[in-house]
Design a protein around this motif. Sequence first.
Motif, mmCIF file in Angstrom:
data_model
loop_
_atom_site.group_PDB
_atom_site.id
_atom_site.type_symbol
_atom_site.label_atom_id
_atom_site.label_comp_id
_atom_site.label_asym_id
_atom_site.label_seq_id
_atom_site.Cartn_x
_atom_site.Cartn_y
_atom_site.Cartn_z
ATOM 1 N N LEU A 1 45.095 42.982 -99.291
ATOM 2 C CA LEU A 1 46.306 43.693 -98.936
ATOM 3 C C LEU A 1 46.530 44.774 -99.984
ATOM 4 N N CYS A 2 46.684 46.025 -99.514
ATOM 5 C CA CYS A 2 46.743 47.157 -100.440
ATOM 6 C C CYS A 2 47.936 48.051 -100.136
ATOM 7 N N ASP A 3 48.346 48.824 -101.136
ATOM 8 C CA ASP A 3 49.313 49.882 -100.888
ATOM 9 C C ASP A 3 48.630 50.947 -100.034
ATOM 10 N N PRO A 4 49.402 51.687 -99.231
ATOM 11 C CA PRO A 4 48.789 52.629 -98.274
ATOM 12 C C PRO A 4 48.330 53.940 -98.927
ATOM 13 N N PHE A 5 47.452 53.817 -99.909
ATOM 14 C CA PHE A 5 46.889 54.987 -100.584
ATOM 15 C C PHE A 5 45.370 54.928 -100.489
ATOM 16 N N LYS A 6 44.756 56.098 -100.358
ATOM 17 C CA LYS A 6 43.316 56.138 -100.095
ATOM 18 C C LYS A 6 42.490 55.475 -101.182
ATOM 19 N N ASN A 7 42.863 55.677 -102.436
ATOM 20 C CA ASN A 7 42.061 55.098 -103.521
ATOM 21 C C ASN A 7 42.157 53.581 -103.536
ATOM 22 N N ASP A 8 43.348 53.035 -103.234
ATOM 23 C CA ASP A 8 43.509 51.588 -103.165
ATOM 24 C C ASP A 8 42.664 51.001 -102.041
ATOM 25 N N PHE A 9 42.712 51.662 -100.882
ATOM 26 C CA PHE A 9 41.925 51.190 -99.740
ATOM 27 C C PHE A 9 40.432 51.316 -100.041
ATOM 28 N N ALA A 10 40.037 52.460 -100.620
ATOM 29 C CA ALA A 10 38.614 52.681 -100.915
ATOM 30 C C ALA A 10 38.089 51.622 -101.881
ATOM 31 N N ALA A 11 38.889 51.270 -102.879
ATOM 32 C CA ALA A 11 38.466 50.255 -103.846
ATOM 33 C C ALA A 11 38.271 48.904 -103.176
ATOM 34 N N ALA A 12 39.194 48.533 -102.261
ATOM 35 C CA ALA A 12 39.077 47.246 -101.566
ATOM 36 C C ALA A 12 37.877 47.241 -100.624
ATOM 37 N N ILE A 13 37.664 48.359 -99.923
ATOM 38 C CA ILE A 13 36.506 48.456 -99.025
ATOM 39 C C ILE A 13 35.211 48.338 -99.832
ATOM 40 N N ASN A 14 35.178 49.004 -100.984
ATOM 41 C CA ASN A 14 33.992 48.929 -101.849
ATOM 42 C C ASN A 14 33.713 47.500 -102.288
ATOM 43 N N LYS A 15 34.772 46.743 -102.607
ATOM 44 C CA LYS A 15 34.580 45.343 -103.000
ATOM 45 C C LYS A 15 33.866 44.566 -101.901
ATOM 46 N N ILE A 16 34.281 44.802 -100.678
ATOM 47 C CA ILE A 16 33.685 44.065 -99.555
ATOM 48 C C ILE A 16 32.262 44.534 -99.290
ATOM 49 N N LEU A 17 32.051 45.854 -99.292
ATOM 50 C CA LEU A 17 30.716 46.377 -99.000
ATOM 51 C C LEU A 17 29.706 45.990 -100.067
ATOM 52 N N ASN A 18 30.165 45.892 -101.306
ATOM 53 C CA ASN A 18 29.250 45.598 -102.412
ATOM 54 C C ASN A 18 29.233 44.129 -102.817
ATOM 55 N N ALA A 19 29.979 43.298 -102.093
ATOM 56 C CA ALA A 19 29.986 41.867 -102.398
ATOM 57 C C ALA A 19 28.618 41.255 -102.085
ATOM 58 N N ASP A 20 28.223 40.252 -102.856
ATOM 59 C CA ASP A 20 26.972 39.571 -102.545
ATOM 60 C C ASP A 20 27.149 38.753 -101.271
ATOM 61 N N ASP A 21 26.061 38.321 -100.706
ATOM 62 C CA ASP A 21 26.115 37.643 -99.404
ATOM 63 C C ASP A 21 26.966 36.383 -99.443
#
Length: 466
Positions: free
Chosen positions: A379-399
């Motif tokens: 859950l993030c504040d509605p700002f692009k950098n906050d969303f981008a950081a959370a998306i990056n966590k998911i995309l770069n998470a190990d399996d």
Amino acid sequence: MVESLSIAFVHPNLGIGGAERLVVDTALSMQQRGHRVVIYTMHHDISHCFEETRDGTLDVRVASTWLVPQSINGRFHILCTTLRSLALARKVTTDREQYDVLFVDQLSAPIPLLKYAHAHILFYCHFPDYLQAQRDTTWRKLYRAPFDLIEEFSTGEADEIVVNSRFTQETFRKAFPHIGSVPKVLMPALNLQAYDKPVDTDDPALGVLQTEKRIVLSINRFERKKGIELAIDAFAALQTTNVCLVIAGGWDVQVTENIEHLKVLNKHARDLSLRTRTVAPRGTSAQAKTLLPSDVVSTPTLVEDVGDTMAEVDVLFLPSFSENQRAFLLSVARCVVYTPSNEHLGIVPLEAMYMRIPVVAVNSGGPRETILHGKTGYLCDPFKNDFAAAINKILNADDNTWTSMGNAGRERVKLEFSLNSYGDKLERLIGEMLKHPSSGSLVFGVLMSLFIFCTAGLAFALAYWL
């Protein structure tokens, strides 16, 4: 356990949105429990609806509303919808069938007239409509005033009012101070069996979605209030390669905002130097294609017609997608982004979690009650950098981490949002409601109906005159 009942569902438009999925699943749940079910609606396009409403599974009846358009030159939507709702109520009350319960959702205006069906009325409030309307000019404020009154007083005529989240419950209480009772919370559910169906991999419409890239998925109607620009901005800010953003959503040639906002989003992505493509829904006429952005391609009729079409695409727009396309995307997406702020609930996060996909959503409204931060998504504040950081966590998470989040989401939906649990709660609510005589006065119903008709009729005449 409630004895077998005759239940009519009264819903404005049977499209493919979250509200439509809810009413279809609710009807299916009640039907499977032995109740007789009918759905009444103002609009039902068999090329743009859920399968259960067109294959005979559910009895769908459409009111004749041809006298009133859906809008006047793309304006006066609430006026036209209110007038059309009276035709819908008339269809229910003159169908010569006796119902025990009327399940009315989204639009409360027909409730006073529905009193003539001599049935108990349960109103499911997704969110107060007047809080979503624009009032940026004096004219808009004057235009909306009578409809705001209609919404509050017609809502109060229901025998039972339920809302879809605690957030909506609190909002409802503040928005409608003249309604003494506090609505009960009945959170929506998913028909899990529908999501367990295998994807039809022979469907040529999937060809345009085939890619080696990781998919970040957004599902929402093409409307300004859904905040889809946030998904595009966050995607542009990602520090990850080999990723594609797929923006799928409800899009109707008869809804001006859908047409205009899709073009706005497309231009916004291009202004950020993102490569875009828009897929025309299957069966789209040549005239309708002119309403789509200029980068439009047709859905192929043969799988062989498609190569690696997404190789050079950063953002793919998928308006009016099919159920099979939705199922495919939910089976391959790495992350789902959900961008509306203060959304009353949101079915999409539940769909994603059940399909084991971590979700990134705005930290407000209903998603705070469905998503477990750090466990099933972020859950993030509605700002692009906050969303981008959370998306990056998911995309770069190990399996292991990604799989663990996905499994946690699926278990949460199965435990808290199954259709069986939802059906049990709804039956209990109906049973309690039926213990008391139907509230409201037929005389008041007459007066309210006349008020709605005269007010809407006058505004309709003024709209044409102006």
